[in-house]
Scaffold this active site. Structure first.
Site, short mmCIF file in Angstrom:
data_model
loop_
_atom_site.label_atom_id
_atom_site.label_comp_id
_atom_site.label_asym_id
_atom_site.label_seq_id
_atom_site.Cartn_x
_atom_site.Cartn_y
_atom_site.Cartn_z
N CYS A 54 -4.81 5.01 3.77
CA CYS A 54 -5.04 3.48 4.07
C CYS A 54 -5.72 2.75 3.34
CB CYS A 54 -5.52 3.58 5.81
SG CYS A 54 -5.64 1.64 6.36
N CYS B 289 -8.31 0.07 4.99
CA CYS B 289 -9.40 1.09 5.60
C CYS B 289 -10.33 1.26 4.57
CB CYS B 289 -8.79 2.51 6.36
SG CYS B 289 -7.35 2.37 7.58
#
Length: 108
Positions: free
Chosen positions: A32, A35
């Site tokens: 991600c 993230c």
């Protein structure tokens, strides 16, 4: 890599639910991008406000039970726990100022 403590399906209750501290759980995954972008910002907030909030990370790929229990459908997702209950949910990567604004009640 982040210096935030990693929590798992098996350690979640001890590390988060049963903690006396205000804890923000960062639900993330290795693949991600957002993230990875928000991780150093969370580290800064954790360092600057270590007396008020603890930040831990839960990898949703490695720990699907907790991710499912808290209905994590998009990441990054951050949930603030106090007294074992979710008191705040933040979805998506945000700049530091926006995250601090979202967390103002817990950083004061």
């Amino acid at each position: 890599m982040s210096n935030a403590k990693a929590v798992t399906d098996s350690s979640f209750d001890a590390d988060v639910i049963n903690s006396e501290d205000t804890i923000m759980v960062d639900f993330w995954a290795e693949w991600c991008g957002p993230c990875r972008a928000v991780s150093p910002i969370l580290d800064q907030i954790a360092e600057e406000h270590s007396d008020k909030i603890k930040i831990v990370k839960l990898n949703v790929d490695d720990n699907p039970q907790i991710a499912a229990k808290y209905q994590i459908t998009s990441i990054p997702a951050m949930k603030v726990f106090r007294g074992g209950e979710v008191v705040k949910t933040i979805i998506g990567a945000k700049p530091k100022a926006a995250l601090e604004h979202d967390l103002a009640d817990y950083l004061a």
